[in-house]
Design a protein around this motif. Structure first.
Motif, PDB file in Angstrom:
ATOM      1  N   UNK A  82      67.129  41.031  37.330  1.00  0.00           N
ATOM      2  CA  UNK A  82      66.319  41.866  36.429  1.00  0.00           C
ATOM      3  C   UNK A  82      67.059  42.199  35.132  1.00  0.00           C
ATOM      4  N   UNK A  83      68.318  42.603  35.226  1.00  0.00           N
ATOM      5  CA  UNK A  83      69.107  42.935  34.037  1.00  0.00           C
ATOM      6  C   UNK A  83      69.886  41.709  33.559  1.00  0.00           C
ATOM      7  N   UNK A  84      69.187  40.601  33.393  1.00  0.00           N
ATOM      8  CA  UNK A  84      69.818  39.333  33.045  1.00  0.00           C
ATOM      9  C   UNK A  84      70.569  39.396  31.717  1.00  0.00           C
ATOM     10  N   UNK A  85      70.091  40.260  30.793  1.00  0.00           N
ATOM     11  CA  UNK A  85      70.692  40.314  29.461  1.00  0.00           C
ATOM     12  C   UNK A  85      72.119  40.852  29.476  1.00  0.00           C
ATOM     13  N   UNK A  86      72.525  41.509  30.575  1.00  0.00           N
ATOM     14  CA  UNK A  86      73.897  41.988  30.680  1.00  0.00           C
ATOM     15  C   UNK A  86      74.894  40.837  30.758  1.00  0.00           C
ATOM     16  N   UNK A  87      74.458  39.686  31.272  1.00  0.00           N
ATOM     17  CA  UNK A  87      75.382  38.555  31.444  1.00  0.00           C
ATOM     18  C   UNK A  87      75.864  38.018  30.099  1.00  0.00           C
ATOM     19  N   UNK A  88      74.978  37.664  29.157  1.00  0.00           N
ATOM     20  CA  UNK A  88      75.486  37.170  27.876  1.00  0.00           C
ATOM     21  C   UNK A  88      76.171  38.240  27.032  1.00  0.00           C
ATOM     22  N   UNK A 148      86.586  54.565  44.446  1.00  0.00           N
ATOM     23  CA  UNK A 148      87.158  53.775  45.554  1.00  0.00           C
ATOM     24  C   UNK A 148      86.123  52.888  46.256  1.00  0.00           C
ATOM     25  N   UNK A 149      84.924  52.785  45.682  1.00  0.00           N
ATOM     26  CA  UNK A 149      83.887  51.918  46.275  1.00  0.00           C
ATOM     27  C   UNK A 149      83.898  50.541  45.608  1.00  0.00           C
ATOM     28  N   UNK A 150      83.285  49.587  46.301  1.00  0.00           N
ATOM     29  CA  UNK A 150      83.041  48.280  45.691  1.00  0.00           C
ATOM     30  C   UNK A 150      81.805  48.377  44.810  1.00  0.00           C
ATOM     31  N   UNK A 151      81.915  47.788  43.619  1.00  0.00           N
ATOM     32  CA  UNK A 151      80.809  47.796  42.669  1.00  0.00           C
ATOM     33  C   UNK A 151      80.682  46.408  42.060  1.00  0.00           C
ATOM     34  N   UNK A 152      79.559  46.186  41.366  1.00  0.00           N
ATOM     35  CA  UNK A 152      79.406  45.017  40.499  1.00  0.00           C
ATOM     36  C   UNK A 152      79.393  45.563  39.085  1.00  0.00           C
ATOM     37  N   UNK A 153      80.267  45.033  38.235  1.00  0.00           N
ATOM     38  CA  UNK A 153      80.373  45.596  36.893  1.00  0.00           C
ATOM     39  C   UNK A 153      80.278  44.526  35.814  1.00  0.00           C
ATOM     40  N   UNK A 154      79.830  44.991  34.656  1.00  0.00           N
ATOM     41  CA  UNK A 154      79.692  44.158  33.464  1.00  0.00           C
ATOM     42  C   UNK A 154      80.519  44.829  32.372  1.00  0.00           C
ATOM     43  N   UNK A 155      81.536  44.129  31.885  1.00  0.00           N
ATOM     44  CA  UNK A 155      82.445  44.701  30.896  1.00  0.00           C
ATOM     45  C   UNK A 155      82.458  43.870  29.621  1.00  0.00           C
ATOM     46  N   UNK A 156      82.677  44.550  28.510  1.00  0.00           N
ATOM     47  CA  UNK A 156      82.905  43.865  27.246  1.00  0.00           C
ATOM     48  C   UNK A 156      84.258  44.299  26.714  1.00  0.00           C
ATOM     49  N   UNK A 157      84.907  43.422  25.977  1.00  0.00           N
ATOM     50  CA  UNK A 157      86.207  43.756  25.393  1.00  0.00           C
ATOM     51  C   UNK A 157      86.017  44.070  23.922  1.00  0.00           C
ATOM     52  N   UNK A 158      86.489  45.233  23.500  1.00  0.00           N
ATOM     53  CA  UNK A 158      86.327  45.666  22.123  1.00  0.00           C
ATOM     54  C   UNK A 158      87.640  46.271  21.644  1.00  0.00           C
ATOM     55  N   UNK A 159      88.211  45.684  20.598  1.00  0.00           N
ATOM     56  CA  UNK A 159      89.474  46.153  20.021  1.00  0.00           C
ATOM     57  C   UNK A 159      90.561  46.264  21.087  1.00  0.00           C
ATOM     58  N   UNK A 170      90.255  46.726  24.269  1.00  0.00           N
ATOM     59  CA  UNK A 170      89.959  47.607  25.399  1.00  0.00           C
ATOM     60  C   UNK A 170      88.668  47.171  26.067  1.00  0.00           C
ATOM     61  N   UNK A 171      88.667  47.168  27.390  1.00  0.00           N
ATOM     62  CA  UNK A 171      87.441  46.880  28.123  1.00  0.00           C
ATOM     63  C   UNK A 171      86.588  48.141  28.210  1.00  0.00           C
ATOM     64  N   UNK A 172      85.266  47.934  28.093  1.00  0.00           N
ATOM     65  CA  UNK A 172      84.308  49.030  28.236  1.00  0.00           C
ATOM     66  C   UNK A 172      83.098  48.519  29.011  1.00  0.00           C
ATOM     67  N   UNK A 173      82.344  49.449  29.576  1.00  0.00           N
ATOM     68  CA  UNK A 173      81.099  49.056  30.219  1.00  0.00           C
ATOM     69  C   UNK A 173      80.113  48.593  29.152  1.00  0.00           C
ATOM     70  N   UNK A 174      79.332  47.592  29.481  1.00  0.00           N
ATOM     71  CA  UNK A 174      78.461  46.953  28.501  1.00  0.00           C
ATOM     72  C   UNK A 174      77.259  47.808  28.136  1.00  0.00           C
ATOM     73  N   UNK A 175      77.006  47.916  26.839  1.00  0.00           N
ATOM     74  CA  UNK A 175      75.689  48.238  26.332  1.00  0.00           C
ATOM     75  C   UNK A 175      75.148  49.624  26.660  1.00  0.00           C
ATOM     76  N   UNK A 176      76.014  50.508  27.176  1.00  0.00           N
ATOM     77  CA  UNK A 176      75.547  51.859  27.505  1.00  0.00           C
ATOM     78  C   UNK A 176      74.270  51.822  28.335  1.00  0.00           C
TER      79      UNK A 176
END
Length: 278
Positions: A39-45, A116-127, A129-135
């Motif tokens: 559903x959130x396919x746009x997070x991948x690119x 401490x849980x397992x998650x699936x995450x989408x990160x972007x690198x900016x300057x 530093x890694x951050x979570x994508x797209x707020x």
């Protein structure tokens, strides 16, 4: 006679084997899916990193920042990558910057609940530093094998779209391409920029695939005012202004204006075109 029969059988067997291999090769070349798997396919690119990971949150620092309510206060989370889908990691754990004020996604309550849980995450690198994508809330979600499998398949499908875009129906030029390329060509020369941009502003959603196809042109353009009618309901100014430095950047600006979507590069727009071609 025996030799003739043997040769005939050999040729027949070889032909059948060749046809079998051809069928298998054609199956391998099957076109990618034209609708999203996740559903959130746009997070991948939009991501540099997509992975299954263990989330490590400095709870004390998080609560301290939340209590202080200090503007733009940040903390660093740690994530231990367990199974990557996209991206390369020079070291573990990966440090992720997180702003506690004003609030952003994922919400602090999510981080507390899933420390401490397992998650699936989408990160972007900016300057650096890694951050979570797209707020977006979907930039980190609790791990589930079903979601993980869908995201793996989504990433593979998008890779196929990008690699074979020119072979797909939406990637092949149409009669509209010549005129649209001519408009963007006009941006490369100062005397024709204003007329060219006025024409580009008239393009509509049906022109999106042709605009995406223009993005294979890497040429730079002289600076000009790429003005856009400001659609924000609380806008003070009638227009907002951009200054693209290339045909590719100008195409991205008009694509964002037409579609409301936003991507970092041509790959994201190619995927968008395929998924919205129906």
């Amino acid at each position: 006679m025996t030799n003739g029969l043997s040769n005939s059988i050999f040729r027949s067997t070889t032909f059948q084997t060749s046809m079998l291999w051809l069928s298998l090769c054609l199956a391998c070349l099957a076109e990618p899916l034209t609708k999203p798997i996740y559903a959130d396919w746009d997070l991948v690119p939009l991501s540099d990193v997509v992975a299954r990971a263990k989330l490590r949150v400095p709870i004390g620092a998080l609560k301290e920042n939340l209590s202080a309510k200090k503007k733009y206060a940040r903390i660093q989370l740690k994530v231990e990558i367990e199974e990557p889908i996209k991206g390369h990691f020079p070291s573990q754990p990966v440090l992720v910057g997180y702003k506690t004020e004003p609030p952003e996604y994922p919400l602090a309550s999510f981080l507390e609940d899933h420390n401490d849980d397992e998650v699936i995450l989408f990160l972007t690198e900016l300057a650096g530093e890694y951050r979570f994508v797209s707020d977006k809330p979907g930039a980190v979600v609790p791990f589930s094998s079903e979601d993980f499998s869908k995201i793996v398949d989504e990433a593979k499908n998008q890779e196929e779209i990008v690699q074979h875009f020119n072979e797909l129906a939406v990637g092949r030029p149409t009669e509209a391409d010549a005129e649209i390329r001519k408009l963007f060509e006009g941006l490369t020369k100062k005397p024709t920029q204003a007329v060219a941009w006025a024409g580009i502003l008239k393009l509509t959603r049906k022109d999106v695939p042709a605009i995406v196809r223009v993005m294979d042109d890497p040429r730079q353009v002289p600076f000009f005012d790429a003005y856009l009618p400001n659609r924000a309901p609380d806008a003070i100014e009638k227009y907002r202004h951009e200054g693209p430095s290339s045909i590719r950047e100008a195409a991205s600006i008009i694509l964002e204006y037409i579609t409301g979507a936003s991507f970092r590069d041509v790959d994201g727009w190619r995927v968008w075109s395929v998924y919205n071609s129906g």
